[in-house]
Design an enzyme around this catalytic site. Structure first.
Site, PDB file in Angstrom:
ATOM      1  N   GLU A   1      29.196  45.791  26.175  1.00  0.00           N
ATOM      2  CA  GLU A   1      27.882  45.805  25.505  1.00  0.00           C
ATOM      3  C   GLU A   1      26.954  46.737  26.287  1.00  0.00           C
ATOM      4  OE1 GLU A   1      26.523  41.733  25.740  1.00  0.00           O
ATOM      5  OE2 GLU A   1      26.142  41.865  27.889  1.00  0.00           O
TER       6      GLU A   1
ATOM      7  N   ASP B   1      17.200  43.500  30.037  1.00  0.00           N
ATOM      8  CA  ASP B   1      17.646  44.573  29.136  1.00  0.00           C
ATOM      9  C   ASP B   1      16.612  45.699  29.014  1.00  0.00           C
ATOM     10  OD1 ASP B   1      19.729  42.726  28.545  1.00  0.00           O
ATOM     11  OD2 ASP B   1      18.567  41.875  26.907  1.00  0.00           O
TER      12      ASP B   1
HETATM   13  O1  FUB Z   1      19.731  39.729  26.428  1.00  0.00           O
HETATM   14  C1  FUB Z   1      20.724  39.274  25.536  1.00  0.00           C
HETATM   15  C2  FUB Z   1      21.983  40.008  25.727  1.00  0.00           C
HETATM   16  O2  FUB Z   1      22.445  39.850  27.067  1.00  0.00           O
HETATM   17  C3  FUB Z   1      21.869  41.502  25.558  1.00  0.00           C
HETATM   18  O3  FUB Z   1      21.786  41.907  24.242  1.00  0.00           O
HETATM   19  C4  FUB Z   1      23.080  41.924  26.287  1.00  0.00           C
HETATM   20  O4  FUB Z   1      23.162  43.284  26.551  1.00  0.00           O
HETATM   21  C5  FUB Z   1      22.993  41.081  27.523  1.00  0.00           C
HETATM   22  O5  FUB Z   1      22.135  41.618  28.487  1.00  0.00           O
END
Ligand code: FUB
Length: 365
Positions: A265, A55
């Site tokens: 997301e 991320d």
């Molecule tokens: O790293 C945890 C979660 O997985 C992140 O918040 C999302 O975007 C995904 O990458």
């Protein structure tokens, strides 16, 4: 030894031996002098192998590239659709003088145990600079297991960061991305469905027994990311939270069943040639996508995929201009080949003359 086996052996040795705080982007040359990066199936190589990272939110601060990633660790938590296996407990800030330069790991910048309201799972963070201060924005579940977004401050881009005593009022879900426009106004884009809990929120209320996914409403407009203007001190929202609406080319909102295009997301915002580019992950279909608008609130018009699926379940990125070139920071699971143990990477990104973004293929065919 085959080339692939040699590369795997090299990667393991690198992972075990590299414990220093400063390292060149992973060395991919074998003892025979073959640069496996050039023959590797992966478009780019991990930026760091001494810790697992994911991320990546990248920024230029004080003339350097600073990366604010999640810090993946193995806790043995079983994998499920809630993402419980992403059980991260602290953040490390990384920096580089240039895209191909040495990567410095500045150590722990913020730990879950120092956030008074936090329960578990420090997920994808972002950072911002204003009025001489650095701000680290982070999602973490509170003591009731509900994701909220917090903020911590420092006078150094590498931290350590001091958390505010409470989450940002009115914040929920995950993956904050803070964009500052040319006029100095900052906006937070955020949200994530499934494990990110966005589907459990309606009218500002959380339903602990709500659905675990976005299924069941396939013909309705898809759930949207959220955007809020930040207050001058960057510690709270200034005004109402709005939906980041994404329309198709006919002006109709993307539907839930449009799994290859709908928001899941991993929001990011960048501005190019006066247009606002909202980019995001489609989650269970594993694409990065872009949508463009004339203003930071949208509505945005879907443009296309910007990155094909990486190795691993999650895909999450940031986009940054460095010395006139554009780069996409992302992650995959090259080093560990485990969903929850990821490694960050960078590659160049190209805006086409018509304003769309060239599709990046992270695994060579
Ligand atoms: O790293 C945890 C979660 O997985 C992140 O918040 C999302 O975007 C995904 O990458």
């Amino acid at each position: 030894m085959t080339r692939l086996k040699k590369y795997s052996a090299l990667a393991i040795v690198m992972a075990v031996l590299t414990t220093g705080a400063c390292q060149q982007a992973v060395d991919t040359t074998t003892s025979d002098g073959i640069d496996t990066a050039k023959t590797s199936k992966y478009l780019s190589q991990p930026l760091i192998s001494s810790i697992y990272t994911a991320d990546p939110s990248a920024h230029v601060f004080e003339g350097k590239i600073y990366i604010y990633p999640s810090h993946d660790i193995e806790t043995g938590t079983p994998e499920n659709d809630n993402g419980d296996h992403f059980d991260m407990r602290d953040y490390h800030v990384l920096s580089m003088d240039s895209v191909n330069g040495k990567v410095t790991d500045h150590g722990v910048a913020l730990s879950v145990k120092d956030i008074p309201w936090a329960g578990r799972q420090l997920w994808a963070p972002d950072a911002a600079f204003k009025n001489g201060n650095y701000y680290l924005y982070f999602p973490v579940k509170d003591k009731n297991d509900v994701f909220r977004i917090g903020v911590a401050t420092s006078n150094n881009p590498a931290g350590p960061f001091k958390p505010e005593p409470s989450p940002i009022a009115g914040s929920y879900s995950i993956d904050p991305a803070v964009f500052t426009d040319d006029d100095g106004t900052s906006y937070m884009y955020y949200g994530g469905i499934w494990g990110g809990q966005l589907q459990r929120w309606s009218n500002g209320k959380y339903d602990a027994n709500g659905s675990k996914t976005d299924s069941g409403k396939e013909n309705e407009p898809a759930l949207t990311a959220k955007v809020a203007k930040m207050s001058g001190d960057m510690l709270s929202f200034d005004g109402p939270v709005k939906d980041v609406i994404i329309l198709d080319r006919d002006g109709k909102p993307l539907l839930t069943k449009d799994y290859d295009r709908r928001f899941f997301e991993g929001s990011w915002m960048h501005k190019y040639n006066g247009k606002y580019y909202f980019t995001y992950s489609t989650g269970d279909t594993h694409f990065l996508a872009s949508a463009i608008a004339d203003n930071p609130y949208g509505p945005f018009t879907y443009q296309g995929t910007i990155m094909e699926p990486v190795q691993g379940w999650t895909t999450h990125h940031s986009i940054l201009e460095i010395k006139g070139k554009w780069y996409l920071f992302y992650h995959d699971t090259q080093l560990a080949n485990k969903t929850h143990l990821r490694n960050i990477k960078v590659t160049e990104l190209t805006h086409r003359p018509d304003g769309t973004i060239e599709v990046i293929t992270p695994i060579r065919k």
